[in-house]
Design an enzyme around this catalytic site. Structure first.
Site, PDB file in Angstrom:
ATOM      1  N   GLU A  94      -6.547  -7.489  -1.036  1.00 35.18           N
ATOM      2  CA  GLU A  94      -6.951  -7.547   0.375  1.00 35.18           C
ATOM      3  C   GLU A  94      -8.387  -7.085   0.487  1.00 35.18           C
ATOM      4  OE1 GLU A  94      -4.744  -5.167   3.137  1.00 35.18           O
ATOM      5  OE2 GLU A  94      -2.831  -5.619   2.183  1.00 35.18           O
TER       6      GLU A  94
ATOM      7  N   GLU B 280       0.837  -1.207   0.000  1.00 33.70           N
ATOM      8  CA  GLU B 280       0.000   0.000   0.000  1.00 33.70           C
ATOM      9  C   GLU B 280       0.872   1.257   0.000  1.00 33.70           C
ATOM     10  OE1 GLU B 280      -3.063  -0.254   3.018  1.00 33.70           O
ATOM     11  OE2 GLU B 280      -4.269  -1.481   1.676  1.00 33.70           O
TER      12      GLU B 280
HETATM   13  C1  GLA Z   1      -4.172  -2.501   4.668  1.00 33.92           C
HETATM   14  C2  GLA Z   1      -2.800  -3.063   4.845  1.00 33.92           C
HETATM   15  C3  GLA Z   1      -2.773  -4.264   5.729  1.00 33.92           C
HETATM   16  C4  GLA Z   1      -3.667  -4.050   6.924  1.00 33.92           C
HETATM   17  C5  GLA Z   1      -5.055  -3.713   6.468  1.00 33.92           C
HETATM   18  C6  GLA Z   1      -6.028  -3.518   7.598  1.00 33.92           C
HETATM   19  O1  GLA Z   1      -4.869  -3.065   3.659  1.00 33.92           O
HETATM   20  O2  GLA Z   1      -2.179  -3.370   3.627  1.00 33.92           O
HETATM   21  O3  GLA Z   1      -1.430  -4.455   6.135  1.00 33.92           O
HETATM   22  O4  GLA Z   1      -3.158  -3.008   7.688  1.00 33.92           O
HETATM   23  O5  GLA Z   1      -4.995  -2.514   5.772  1.00 33.92           O
HETATM   24  O6  GLA Z   1      -7.307  -3.190   7.135  1.00 33.92           O
END
Ligand code: GLA
Length: 669
Positions: A310, A153
């Site tokens: 995710e 991210e």
């Molecule tokens: C993001 C991050 C993860 C985690 C999630 C929690 O997507 O990439 O590492 O922190 O948020 O929602």
């Protein structure tokens, strides 16, 4: 090794982030056994691996990662291997505190969370690439590795850094963009408030000031910051492509409230587009936003399949109130992403953490263990994705589009504006929700994109608009398209300079209107239109030049002025909505415009409640996804073979309340 490798996977990938470093090796065997039980076949590891792999500047320890990769490989589980650079170890910032990012008021952020690094820091770049080199050299040909996952991210927390390194990099970026200080002065309009520059060294990031800052500087700092974070991706991807033949991606955050990365400028360098999405219950319509994010992910992939890298099985931990998903919602949300083009469904994370800031974040394997509804739904989802394998590779086709722009978001949500209550994303979501409520399939496109595939294009609040982008829309209308442009569009050019001569600037001719003045409305106050509908937030004093007035403001600050206009332009027409219609009225209006232009849901659905219906088209068959969000059963006019429950659908498809059905249509023409 050179060049780009596409990501391939048999069927729909099912996976998760896996953080074995949080667990004793005894747990790993159970993890892998349960992954197989659930049908998990793509696992992201080493996402936050740096401090484990490199305990000190000159020490590497790959033993645990070697072990995990071997175990996953032996179990037939493919690995989505993180470069591990997302969160730097404490020793790095101890030795080089200048890698830490700085907020706009000059405060250095400490380590102790994650992503505590300045995107423009040369020291961070060197240190992180050293890790990537080591990881890529060691695992670049490992048979388990199916995909590289660069960092994590990127830009989630650290996109905007105001430190001296960022200032220096910003100046280099500006020199490349403008060539001379004089040109920069013109672009930023520095004649205002005596802001003229005479030397590059005078120019700073838009650090906290006593008054409003220069909007051109703010806008360019957004562009620069997106590029600076993207430069980290490119640098890591270069190393990976040199040392490995596996495809490379990173996880985007096409989700509400994350605005700092212009993914239109990033997407081409992904070997497969991957997105993280979390339902945001602070929004009015989180399910519509989910669909929007999925459609935008597909837009970034230019229609190709993408991966949901995710999402959550249940609650997240970072909203003020973190709602558990309802029974069945995990399946509905997952399959909505698949309906909208995802060929992979992954979760954060595999096993719920017992410690750390995310210990109350849901996971595939919850704290309660396998004796839980979440686990049973995870296993059920794995089985369903397996049955949907043949859907992989098929594509969603849409004949409506919404124009979306990160630059317009930045320019709209700036410091001094007609109404702080008018935000870009809210307008985009409202326009998208109006189409979504009608069950219409929508592509999300960037300004200036080729529109020839579409019958209807909605342009919500496209505040920043370049002349050439406006020309594309105008020409497409002239050629027969139907555009719906909403208020506060076409206000400034790429330098945040107002298009003078009547708002909507370069869209004036297509729209056939002359907008004289904004007349915003206080939040919570409703205004009436003479067609019996009501609206909020905004009105305008405008006059129709060649357009026909479809509805007029009956009260409020623009009473008597047109509120909805329609202009015949060439063979097409361009509508203008000068206010924020209430959601039902907006859905009715946009729905009627779309129907008149021949845009229909993929199949007819008889549903009293909310539903989604999307068709993915493959080479030999098409797949109609019907998601029933409502409290009662629905009926859809589709025939074929239902892939989730098995039977042939000879008459109409019945979808129980809360269920999802996917029908294969043979030889659909
Ligand atoms: C993001 C991050 C993860 C985690 C999630 C929690 O997507 O990439 O590492 O922190 O948020 O929602």
């Amino acid at each position: 090794m050179t060049g780009r490798t596409p990501f391939t996977h048999e069927g729909i990938a099912f996976g998760c982030d896996y953080n074995p470093e949080q667990w004793a090796p005894e747990v790993w065997d159970e993890d892998i056994r349960l992954m197989r039980e659930a049908g998990v076949d793509l696992v992201a590891v080493n996402i936050f691996g740096w401090s484990h792999l490199q305990p000190g500047p000159d020490a590497f320890d790959f033993a645990a990662l070697d072990d995990i990769l071997e175990r996953l490989h032996a179990a037939g589980i493919r690995v989505n291997l993180g470069t591990g650079t997302a969160s730097a170890p404490a020793w790095l910032s101890r030795a080089h505190p200048e890698v830490l990012p700085m907020t706009e008021d000059g405060t250095r952020r400490y380590p102790g969370g994650r992503q505590a690094w300045c995107p423009s820091s040369p020291i961070f770049r060197t240190a992180s690439l050293r890790l990537v080199e080591a990881v890529a050299a060691r695992y670049g040909s490992h048979p388990a590795v199916a995909l590289w996952h660069v960092s994590n991210e990127l830009g989630c927390h650290n996109a905007l850094c105001y430190c001296d390194e960022s200032a220096a990099a910003f100046r280099i970026w500006l020199r490349e963009r403008y060539g001379s200080v004089a040109e920069l002065n013109r672009a930023w309009g520095t004649a205002f408030w005596s802001q003229s520059y005479y030397d590059w060294e005078e120019i700073l990031p838009p650090r906290a000031a006593l008054s409003a800052r220069n909007p051109g500087q703010l806008l360019d700092f957004h562009r620069f910051s997106s590029d600076a974070v993207f430069a980290q991706y490119r640098a890591e991807a270069d190393v990976l492509r040199r040392l490995s033949d596996r495809p490379v991606t990173t996880n985007f955050m096409v989700t509400a409230h994350i605005e700092n990365m212009d993914y239109w400028t990033w997407a081409d360098e992904m070997d497969v587009v991957a997105n993280d999405h979390y339902l945001d219950h602070r929004l009015g319509d989180p399910l519509s936003e989910l669909a929007f994010a999925a459609d935008l992910s597909r837009g970034l992939a230019q229609g190709a399949p993408w991966i949901l890298m995710e999402h959550s099985t249940g609650a997240v931990n970072w909203q003020p109130l973190n709602l558990a998903k309802e029974p069945g919602q995990l399946l509905r949300n997952s399959l909505t992403h698949v309906a909208r083009g995802a060929d992979g469904v992954c979760f954060f994370q595999w096993r719920a953490s017992l410690q750390g800031a995310e210990k109350f974040h849901s996971a595939m394997l919850p704290h309660a263990g396998t004796d839980s509804a979440v686990w049973r739904e995870v296993v059920e989802l794995g089985g369903i994705l397996d049955r949907l394998g043949e859907v992989a590779g098929s594509r969603v086709l849409a004949d409506a589009a919404v124009v979306f722009s990160w630059e317009a978001w930045w320019a709209t949500d700036t410091e001094c504006r007609p109404s702080q209550a008018v935000g870009y994303l809210t307008q985009v979501h409202a326009a998208y929700a109006a189409l979504h409520a009608q069950g219409l399939t929508v592509d999300i496109v960037r300004p200036g994109a080729d529109l020839s595939a579409y019958r209807v294009v909605v342009v919500p609040g496209l505040h920043l608009l370049r002349a050439d982008e406006a020309d594309v829309l105008t020409d497409w209308v002239a050629a027969g398209g139907t555009a719906v442009v909403t208020y506060y569009s076409g206000i400034v050019d790429e330098n945040d300079r107002v298009w003078a001569g009547g708002y909507t600037g370069p869209l004036r001719d297509a729209l056939g209107i002359h907008v004289e003045e904004f007349a915003p409305v206080a939040p919570g106050v409703a205004i009436a239109l003479d067609d019996g509908t009501r609206s909020h937030l905004w009105s305008e004093r405008l006059r129709a030049t060649t357009a026909e007035t479809v509805a007029t403001f009956a009260d409020g600050p623009a009473a008597g002025s047109p509120a909805i206009t329609r202009n015949a332009h060439g063979r097409g027409s361009a509508w203008y909505l000068a206010t924020q219609l209430e959601p039902a009225a907006l859905a009715d209006r946009i729905g009627a415009i779309a129907r008149e232009a021949g845009v229909r849901p993929p199949v007819d659905v008889d549903a009293p409640g909310a539903f989604e219906v999307v068709r993915r088209r493959g080479a030999d068959a098409s797949y109609v996804f019907v998601v029933n969000h409502g409290d009662t059963d629905l009926v859809a006019d589709v025939r074929g073979t239902e892939l989730i429950t098995g039977p042939a659908v000879e008459d109409r498809l019945r979808v129980p309340s809360g269920a999802v059905r996917v029908v294969r249509e043979e030889n659909h023409s």
